[in-house]
Design a protein around this motif. Structure first.
Motif, PDB file in Angstrom:
ATOM      1  N   HIS A 131      61.847  59.709  22.343  1.00 19.28           N
ATOM      2  CA  HIS A 131      62.786  58.664  22.744  1.00 19.28           C
ATOM      3  C   HIS A 131      62.965  58.652  24.262  1.00 19.28           C
ATOM      4  O   HIS A 131      63.032  57.594  24.883  1.00 19.28           O
ATOM      5  CB  HIS A 131      64.143  58.867  22.071  1.00 19.28           C
ATOM      6  N   ALA A 189      68.108  59.153  24.565  1.00 17.82           N
ATOM      7  CA  ALA A 189      66.975  60.086  24.661  1.00 17.82           C
ATOM      8  C   ALA A 189      67.176  61.259  23.700  1.00 17.82           C
ATOM      9  O   ALA A 189      67.099  62.422  24.073  1.00 17.82           O
ATOM     10  CB  ALA A 189      66.776  60.566  26.091  1.00 17.82           C
ATOM     11  N   ARG A 209      62.261  55.578  26.914  1.00 16.41           N
ATOM     12  CA  ARG A 209      63.327  55.118  27.809  1.00 16.41           C
ATOM     13  C   ARG A 209      62.866  55.186  29.264  1.00 16.41           C
ATOM     14  O   ARG A 209      63.044  54.241  30.023  1.00 16.41           O
ATOM     15  CB  ARG A 209      64.586  55.943  27.627  1.00 16.41           C
ATOM     16  N   ASP A 210      62.241  56.280  29.651  1.00 16.33           N
ATOM     17  CA  ASP A 210      61.772  56.433  31.028  1.00 16.33           C
ATOM     18  C   ASP A 210      60.733  55.378  31.385  1.00 16.33           C
ATOM     19  O   ASP A 210      60.741  54.832  32.488  1.00 16.33           O
ATOM     20  CB  ASP A 210      61.207  57.834  31.250  1.00 16.33           C
ATOM     21  N   VAL A 249      66.889  55.833  21.649  1.00 14.37           N
ATOM     22  CA  VAL A 249      66.124  55.656  22.889  1.00 14.37           C
ATOM     23  C   VAL A 249      67.075  55.679  24.081  1.00 14.37           C
ATOM     24  O   VAL A 249      66.819  56.352  25.085  1.00 14.37           O
ATOM     25  CB  VAL A 249      65.302  54.345  22.862  1.00 14.37           C
ATOM     26  N   LEU A 250      68.180  54.967  23.987  1.00 13.75           N
ATOM     27  CA  LEU A 250      69.145  54.939  25.093  1.00 13.75           C
ATOM     28  C   LEU A 250      69.704  56.332  25.386  1.00 13.75           C
ATOM     29  O   LEU A 250      69.937  56.675  26.539  1.00 13.75           O
ATOM     30  CB  LEU A 250      70.287  53.970  24.779  1.00 13.75           C
TER      31      LEU A 250
END
Length: 131
Positions: A25, A20, A29-30, A17-18
């Motif tokens: 993901h 992307a 994150r966004d 996620v960090l």
């Protein structure tokens, strides 16, 4: 052992996620960044308003911007504070608005995480199917 396996996999998802790693993901994150930035901005605005509404009131504990910001932050995080509730009517309305915002953010976070888990599960299922 299963718990360690699950925790290890979830740590990988957090890194993904960090970074992307996939569009899924990246969307999560966004959404998390947008919610965090909106909440910090909302907290600062509410802190200013709480200070303006309360600092001239008699018997208030909100006497500085720092105490106002502490009060607004703890109200949104826990719906309680060691600072007494506001005295002025506008600050009481602000308190209710902050609590509604906090509940909305929790619902938004739950929705974003739920959507991520469903989509990510579909991706993992599709990747696991033999070609």
């Amino acid at each position: 052992m299963y718990l360690l396996h699950v925790l290890g996999e979830s740590g990988g998802e957090v890194r993904d996620v960090l970074r992307a790693r996939t569009p899924t993901h990246g969307r999560l994150r966004d959404r998390l960044v947008a919610i965090a930035l909106a909440t910090v901005g909302f907290d600062l605005i509410c802190g200013v308003l709480a200070f303006l509404f309360e600092h001239h009131q008699k018997q208030t504990q909100i006497e500085s911007f720092g105490s106002a910001l502490f009060w607004t932050t703890t109200q949104m995080l826990t719906v309680s504070s060691n600072i007494q509730n506001p005295i002025s009517f506008p600050a009481r309305v602000l308190d209710v608005v902050m609590e509604i915002y906090a509940i909305t953010v929790i619902g938004s976070l739950a929705g974003a995480l739920g959507a991520f888990l469903v989509k990510r599960g579909e991706e993992l299922d599709a990747a696991a199917k033999p070609a």
